[in-house]
Write a protein that holds these residues in place. Structure first.
Motif, PDB file in Angstrom:
ATOM      1  N   SER A   1       0.525   1.922   6.522  1.00 37.69           N
ATOM      2  CA  SER A   1       0.987   2.854   5.488  1.00 37.69           C
ATOM      3  C   SER A   1       0.516   4.284   5.700  1.00 37.69           C
ATOM      4  CB  SER A   1       0.491   2.382   4.108  1.00 37.69           C
ATOM      5  OG  SER A   1      -0.925   2.482   4.044  1.00 37.69           O
TER       6      SER A   1
ATOM      7  N   ALA B   1       0.826  -1.200   0.000  1.00 36.81           N
ATOM      8  CA  ALA B   1       0.000   0.000   0.000  1.00 36.81           C
ATOM      9  C   ALA B   1       0.860   1.249   0.000  1.00 36.81           C
ATOM     10  CB  ALA B   1      -0.916   0.002   1.216  1.00 36.81           C
ATOM     11  N   LEU B   2       0.309   2.318  -0.540  1.00 36.45           N
ATOM     12  CA  LEU B   2       0.958   3.623  -0.522  1.00 36.45           C
ATOM     13  C   LEU B   2       0.186   4.537   0.422  1.00 36.45           C
ATOM     14  CD1 LEU B   2       1.497   4.110  -4.378  1.00 36.45           C
ATOM     15  CD2 LEU B   2       3.099   3.149  -2.699  1.00 36.45           C
ATOM     16  N   SER B   3       0.862   5.512   0.954  1.00 38.58           N
ATOM     17  CA  SER B   3       0.200   6.424   1.891  1.00 38.58           C
ATOM     18  C   SER B   3      -0.912   7.214   1.207  1.00 38.58           C
ATOM     19  CB  SER B   3       1.219   7.390   2.494  1.00 38.58           C
ATOM     20  OG  SER B   3       1.838   8.173   1.474  1.00 38.58           O
ATOM     21  N   THR B   4      -0.852   7.303  -0.121  1.00 43.35           N
ATOM     22  CA  THR B   4      -1.863   8.052  -0.873  1.00 43.35           C
ATOM     23  C   THR B   4      -3.063   7.195  -1.267  1.00 43.35           C
ATOM     24  OG1 THR B   4      -0.582   7.578  -2.878  1.00 43.35           O
ATOM     25  CG2 THR B   4      -0.216   9.710  -1.805  1.00 43.35           C
ATOM     26  N   ASP B   5      -3.015   5.895  -0.965  1.00 43.82           N
ATOM     27  CA  ASP B   5      -4.121   5.018  -1.336  1.00 43.82           C
ATOM     28  C   ASP B   5      -5.379   5.340  -0.533  1.00 43.82           C
ATOM     29  OD1 ASP B   5      -2.736   3.581  -3.236  1.00 43.82           O
ATOM     30  OD2 ASP B   5      -2.161   1.964  -1.858  1.00 43.82           O
ATOM     31  N   ILE B   6      -6.506   5.130  -1.173  1.00 50.39           N
ATOM     32  CA  ILE B   6      -7.807   5.220  -0.523  1.00 50.39           C
ATOM     33  C   ILE B   6      -8.476   3.870  -0.731  1.00 50.39           C
ATOM     34  CG2 ILE B   6     -10.069   6.336  -0.520  1.00 50.39           C
ATOM     35  CD1 ILE B   6      -8.555   8.837  -1.683  1.00 50.39           C
TER      36      ILE B   6
ATOM     37  N   ILE C   1      -1.209  -2.077   4.466  1.00 51.23           N
ATOM     38  CA  ILE C   1      -2.348  -1.161   4.481  1.00 51.23           C
ATOM     39  C   ILE C   1      -2.494  -0.515   5.850  1.00 51.23           C
ATOM     40  CG2 ILE C   1      -4.884  -1.043   4.427  1.00 51.23           C
ATOM     41  CD1 ILE C   1      -4.912  -2.954   2.127  1.00 51.23           C
TER      42      ILE C   1
ATOM     43  N   SER D   1      -6.009   6.684  -7.145  1.00 49.92           N
ATOM     44  CA  SER D   1      -5.503   5.940  -5.988  1.00 49.92           C
ATOM     45  C   SER D   1      -6.589   5.211  -5.215  1.00 49.92           C
ATOM     46  CB  SER D   1      -4.790   6.910  -5.033  1.00 49.92           C
ATOM     47  OG  SER D   1      -5.692   7.941  -4.622  1.00 49.92           O
TER      48      SER D   1
ATOM     49  N   CYS E   1      -2.482   5.079   4.750  1.00 54.27           N
ATOM     50  CA  CYS E   1      -3.512   5.299   3.743  1.00 54.27           C
ATOM     51  C   CYS E   1      -4.872   5.413   4.438  1.00 54.27           C
ATOM     52  CB  CYS E   1      -3.518   4.174   2.712  1.00 54.27           C
ATOM     53  SG  CYS E   1      -4.093   2.575   3.335  1.00 54.27           S
ATOM     54  N   LYS E   2      -5.882   5.806   3.687  1.00 52.84           N
ATOM     55  CA  LYS E   2      -7.200   6.031   4.265  1.00 52.84           C
ATOM     56  C   LYS E   2      -8.159   4.920   3.855  1.00 52.84           C
ATOM     57  CE  LYS E   2      -6.725  10.970   4.897  1.00 52.84           C
ATOM     58  NZ  LYS E   2      -7.362  12.293   4.785  1.00 52.84           N
TER      59      LYS E   2
END
Length: 330
Positions: free
Chosen positions: A137, A52-57, A134, A119, A139-140
């Protein structure tokens, strides 16, 4: 790949197994929840490989709790500056093809992220089974739940169409009524795909209390009651708030209209298109659009069935400041 397949087969042989004879599928219990073997294979692959990326939703929810609608709304919010209103991909694509389901699409294509221009991702996995990438990370996660009675009715009709139940049992009304009651028993006992439902909801609800910065916990009934309000709330949570100019132009209202049940279900792609799950499943897109009504359970359940579900819900939610279909405090 052969080694991985062998390891998965060996794992299956060690797991509790339940024959879901109504829909002719074996379910396996993994980390407290039930899956068919193909979905479980995807769950494990996501746990082992997805980064996961920190920008993922991440849009999460049990099947048939409003996921299709929520995906459409989030996709429209996230990409509203990329596409003109009349060129939005939602007009020519099923929302599930625009917002991948990790345990399905990542299994089919591990490089799925490279094909996306946004994202927003999704999953039906329970919170306790999410990969560490997840949960760590930043992410939201947007979670949606729905009254268990409506969830069950929608879930039943979806899988009934998926497995062409009416043909398998000969199409008699008596047999179909019997299958509804049998599936109701399995849902109540938690022995159904992605079940138990209550555990799924509570896992995310408790996580949202611990990490309110990471979770937006939503109820389908609230979204139905005031979709424009929640579209604005979603946009803020996704770090894509509407500007004053956008609000004056009525962009939130236009997104709600574009993503409404009437608009989406009426599109040609959603009336005649197909959705690829894996080599064994190819669904008609219209399978994802039935009614979306609140309280439809009253047209299908007996008072005794409703009382049983409400009793389970009351017992499982005891000690939590939460009830289905009621507003969550800001």
């Amino acid at each position: 790949m052969q080694s991985s397949s062998k390891m998965f087969t060996e794992l299956l042989s060690t797991l509790p197994k339940h024959n879901h004879n109504i829909f002719s599928v074996d379910l396996y219990q993994y980390q407290g929840f039930w899956y068919d073997s193909k979905i479980l294979e995807g769950v494990i692959q996501v746990q082992q490989q997805f980064q996961a990326l920190s920008t993922d939703i991440i849009i999460a929810g049990w099947p048939k709790t409003g996921n299709t609608w929520l995906k459409a709304l989030c996709f429209a919010i996230a990409t509203r500056k990329q596409y003109h209103q009349t060129k939005n991909p939602l007009l020519t694509n099923l929302p599930h093809n625009l917002v991948p389901v990790l345990e399905i699409d990542f299994l089919n294509n591990p490089k799925i992220r490279e094909t996306l221009h946004h994202s927003v991702l999704s999953t039906h996995m329970p919170y306790t089974s999410l990969p560490k990438s997840i949960t760590s990370s930043g992410c939201k996660i947007i979670y949606i739940c729905r009254d268990p009675k409506d969830t069950f009715v929608s879930f039943y009709h979806f899988f009934r169409r998926l497995h062409v139940l009416s043909t398998r049992v000969g199409g008699s009304k008596t047999d179909l009524d019997s299958s509804f009651h049998d599936e109701f028993d399995m849902f109540s006992e938690g022995k159904t795909t992605n079940g138990p439902y209550w555990d799924h909801v509570l896992g995310y609800y408790k996580a949202s209390l611990d990490r309110p910065d990471m979770f937006l916990f939503m109820k389908y009934e609230e979204l139905v009651e005031d979709p424009v309000f929640y579209v604005k709330k979603l946009a803020r949570y996704m770090d894509k708030p509407f500007s004053l100019e956008e609000e004056l132009e009525g962009i939130p209202e236009k997104i709600v209209k574009t993503c409404s049940f009437q608009s989406l279900s009426g599109l040609e792609v959603n009336k005649t298109g197909k959705y690829y799950v894996h080599e064994s499943y190819m669904l008609d897109n219209n399978t994802f659009f039935r009614k979306g009504n609140i309280g439809d359970w009253k047209n299908h359940m007996t008072p005794e069935m409703a009382k049983r579900i409400d009793g389970i819900t009351s017992e499982r939610l005891r000690g939590f400041d939460f009830s289905f279909g009621q507003p969550i405090a800001p």
